[in-house]
Design a protein around this motif. Structure first.
Motif, PDB file in Angstrom:
ATOM      1  N   UNK A  21      -5.338  -8.483  -5.799  1.00 32.34           N
ATOM      2  CA  UNK A  21      -4.144  -9.152  -6.289  1.00 32.34           C
ATOM      3  C   UNK A  21      -3.734  -8.623  -7.666  1.00 32.34           C
ATOM      4  N   UNK A  22      -2.425  -8.390  -7.820  1.00 33.05           N
ATOM      5  CA  UNK A  22      -1.852  -7.975  -9.110  1.00 33.05           C
ATOM      6  C   UNK A  22      -2.467  -6.686  -9.649  1.00 33.05           C
ATOM      7  N   UNK A  23      -2.921  -5.825  -8.754  1.00 35.01           N
ATOM      8  CA  UNK A  23      -3.518  -4.561  -9.163  1.00 35.01           C
ATOM      9  C   UNK A  23      -2.510  -3.425  -9.071  1.00 35.01           C
ATOM     10  N   UNK A  24      -2.840  -2.300  -9.682  1.00 31.00           N
ATOM     11  CA  UNK A  24      -1.958  -1.135  -9.694  1.00 31.00           C
ATOM     12  C   UNK A  24      -2.630   0.012  -8.948  1.00 31.00           C
ATOM     13  N   UNK A  25      -2.123   0.298  -7.738  1.00 29.16           N
ATOM     14  CA  UNK A  25      -2.641   1.394  -6.929  1.00 29.16           C
ATOM     15  C   UNK A  25      -1.555   2.426  -6.639  1.00 29.16           C
ATOM     16  N   UNK A  26      -0.585   2.508  -7.503  1.00 34.64           N
ATOM     17  CA  UNK A  26       0.520   3.432  -7.267  1.00 34.64           C
ATOM     18  C   UNK A  26       0.006   4.859  -7.051  1.00 34.64           C
ATOM     19  N   UNK A  27       0.462   5.476  -5.950  1.00 40.17           N
ATOM     20  CA  UNK A  27       0.083   6.851  -5.658  1.00 40.17           C
ATOM     21  C   UNK A  27      -1.335   7.042  -5.158  1.00 40.17           C
ATOM     22  N   UNK A  28      -2.055   5.964  -4.896  1.00 41.50           N
ATOM     23  CA  UNK A  28      -3.442   6.089  -4.415  1.00 41.50           C
ATOM     24  C   UNK A  28      -3.480   6.616  -2.986  1.00 41.50           C
ATOM     25  N   UNK A  29      -4.563   7.319  -2.652  1.00 45.89           N
ATOM     26  CA  UNK A  29      -4.763   7.816  -1.288  1.00 45.89           C
ATOM     27  C   UNK A  29      -5.655   6.836  -0.541  1.00 45.89           C
ATOM     28  N   UNK A  30      -5.028   6.061   0.355  1.00 48.22           N
ATOM     29  CA  UNK A  30      -5.733   5.063   1.150  1.00 48.22           C
ATOM     30  C   UNK A  30      -5.650   5.404   2.634  1.00 48.22           C
ATOM     31  N   UNK A  31      -5.538   6.688   2.933  1.00 51.29           N
ATOM     32  CA  UNK A  31      -5.461   7.099   4.333  1.00 51.29           C
ATOM     33  C   UNK A  31      -6.696   6.624   5.100  1.00 51.29           C
ATOM     34  N   UNK A  32      -6.452   5.961   6.236  1.00 50.94           N
ATOM     35  CA  UNK A  32      -7.493   5.438   7.129  1.00 50.94           C
ATOM     36  C   UNK A  32      -8.403   4.417   6.440  1.00 50.94           C
ATOM     37  N   UNK A  33      -7.955   3.862   5.313  1.00 53.65           N
ATOM     38  CA  UNK A  33      -8.737   2.809   4.655  1.00 53.65           C
ATOM     39  C   UNK A  33      -8.690   1.535   5.490  1.00 53.65           C
ATOM     40  N   UNK A  34      -9.793   0.794   5.473  1.00 50.68           N
ATOM     41  CA  UNK A  34      -9.858  -0.465   6.205  1.00 50.68           C
ATOM     42  C   UNK A  34      -9.618  -1.609   5.223  1.00 50.68           C
ATOM     43  N   UNK A  35      -8.404  -2.161   5.262  1.00 50.21           N
ATOM     44  CA  UNK A  35      -8.001  -3.255   4.393  1.00 50.21           C
ATOM     45  C   UNK A  35      -7.779  -4.542   5.187  1.00 50.21           C
ATOM     46  N   UNK A  36      -8.455  -4.660   6.289  1.00 53.78           N
ATOM     47  CA  UNK A  36      -8.301  -5.822   7.160  1.00 53.78           C
ATOM     48  C   UNK A  36      -8.625  -7.108   6.392  1.00 53.78           C
ATOM     49  N   UNK A  37      -7.697  -8.056   6.440  1.00 59.52           N
ATOM     50  CA  UNK A  37      -7.930  -9.344   5.798  1.00 59.52           C
ATOM     51  C   UNK A  37      -7.936  -9.308   4.286  1.00 59.52           C
ATOM     52  N   UNK A  38      -7.455  -8.225   3.698  1.00 62.60           N
ATOM     53  CA  UNK A  38      -7.466  -8.105   2.236  1.00 62.60           C
ATOM     54  C   UNK A  38      -6.333  -8.904   1.605  1.00 62.60           C
ATOM     55  N   UNK A  39      -6.464  -9.186   0.318  1.00 62.31           N
ATOM     56  CA  UNK A  39      -5.424  -9.883  -0.431  1.00 62.31           C
ATOM     57  C   UNK A  39      -4.799  -8.909  -1.416  1.00 62.31           C
ATOM     58  N   UNK A  40      -3.513  -8.633  -1.212  1.00 66.17           N
ATOM     59  CA  UNK A  40      -2.781  -7.650  -2.017  1.00 66.17           C
ATOM     60  C   UNK A  40      -1.530  -8.292  -2.610  1.00 66.17           C
ATOM     61  N   UNK A  41      -1.658  -9.530  -3.030  1.00 69.06           N
ATOM     62  CA  UNK A  41      -0.521 -10.283  -3.556  1.00 69.06           C
ATOM     63  C   UNK A  41      -0.067  -9.681  -4.887  1.00 69.06           C
ATOM     64  N   UNK A  42       1.207  -9.294  -4.936  1.00 66.70           N
ATOM     65  CA  UNK A  42       1.762  -8.745  -6.168  1.00 66.70           C
ATOM     66  C   UNK A  42       1.240  -7.376  -6.541  1.00 66.70           C
ATOM     67  N   UNK A  43       0.614  -6.679  -5.608  1.00 70.90           N
ATOM     68  CA  UNK A  43      -0.006  -5.377  -5.886  1.00 70.90           C
ATOM     69  C   UNK A  43       1.014  -4.246  -5.848  1.00 70.90           C
ATOM     70  N   UNK A  44       0.889  -3.317  -6.781  1.00 69.25           N
ATOM     71  CA  UNK A  44       1.757  -2.150  -6.832  1.00 69.25           C
ATOM     72  C   UNK A  44       1.176  -1.054  -5.937  1.00 69.25           C
ATOM     73  N   UNK A  45       1.831  -0.827  -4.790  1.00 72.26           N
ATOM     74  CA  UNK A  45       1.404   0.184  -3.832  1.00 72.26           C
ATOM     75  C   UNK A  45       2.490   1.248  -3.651  1.00 72.26           C
ATOM     76  N   UNK A  46       3.316   1.424  -4.657  1.00 69.01           N
ATOM     77  CA  UNK A  46       4.395   2.395  -4.563  1.00 69.01           C
ATOM     78  C   UNK A  46       3.841   3.797  -4.302  1.00 69.01           C
TER      79      UNK A  46
END
Length: 225
Positions: A128-153
């Motif tokens: 939540x409220x984290x900054x992951x802009x430009x991160x490489x999350x290819x094939x990442x398993x984010x099942x059931x994760x909380x990404x509220x307000x997260x920067x995933x641009x």
């Protein structure tokens, strides 16, 4: 949910009595060498969580684990401690640690801009409220994760598993979500403008409260959406 500090302690085998473990983020190898050579272990401000670490460095690829005796702590709050002296215990690659052991980890407010997290196991993680802009999350398993307000641009989320993830008010503009799994994800107030959803599974997703104007959904699986 496990804290980052607990994860570090577990992975470096820190089990000493009478001392506590804290972290310091270092920007690069040159800064790390300077830190070691100048023995910068006195009168330090050390971090207790990702929020504080993200104020120390631009990213968390280098984490220094410091051991501190209780008597050497002269001030602390929920995020940081100030110590009169500390001893360097270990040096950790933060990105590798998170990629391997990120499941059910509390990483709220963390700065992981541009992080290499390809194939990471991040099931149930709190970002939540984290900054992951430009991160490489290819094939990442984010099942059931909380990404509220997260920067995933601009993130690479190709074939990522976001099943049941909470993406409320997350920023996914220009993110690559090709062939991503998004069933049962929550997209309330999520910004999707410019996102690539070719082959993404958004079956049954309610997009009416997301900012998806202009997003090409023609080649996504939108059954029931």
């Amino acid at each position: 949910m496990k804290s980052l500090l607990d994860l570090v302690a577990e992975n470096i085998g820190f089990e000493k009595e009478g001392v506590r473990l804290f972290l310091k983020a270092i920007n690069n190898g040159q800064e790390l060498n300077q830190f070691i050579l100048e023995k910068m272990t006195n009168n330090l401000v050390l971090a207790k969580n990702p929020k504080a670490l993200s104020k120390q460095a631009l990213h968390l690829s280098i984490l220094v684990a410091m051991e501190v005796a209780q008597d050497d702590i002269y001030w602390e709050n929920e995020d940081t401690v100030k110590v009169t002296k500390a001893k360097l215990f270990n040096i950790i690659d933060g990105n590798t640690l998170i990629r391997k052991y990120g499941q059910d980890l509390d990483l709220a407010f963390i700065n992981l801009r541009g992080a290499q997290l390809k194939g990471a196991d991040l099931r149930g993680v709190n970002l939540n409220n984290s900054d992951l802009q430009g991160a490489d999350l290819e094939r990442a398993n984010l099942k059931g994760s909380s990404l509220i307000g997260t920067n995933l641009q601009g993130c690479n989320l190709t074939e990522a598993n976001l099943f049941g993830a909470n993406l409320t008010k997350a920023d996914l503009r220009r993110a690559n979500l090709r062939r991503a799994e998004l069933r049962k994800a929550i997209l309330n107030g999520t910004a999707l403008r410019g996102a690539e959803l070719w082959g993404a599974n958004i079956w049954g997703i309610d997009l009416k409260d997301s900012f998806s104007e202009g997003v090409d959904l023609s080649r996504a699986d939108t059954r029931g959406s």
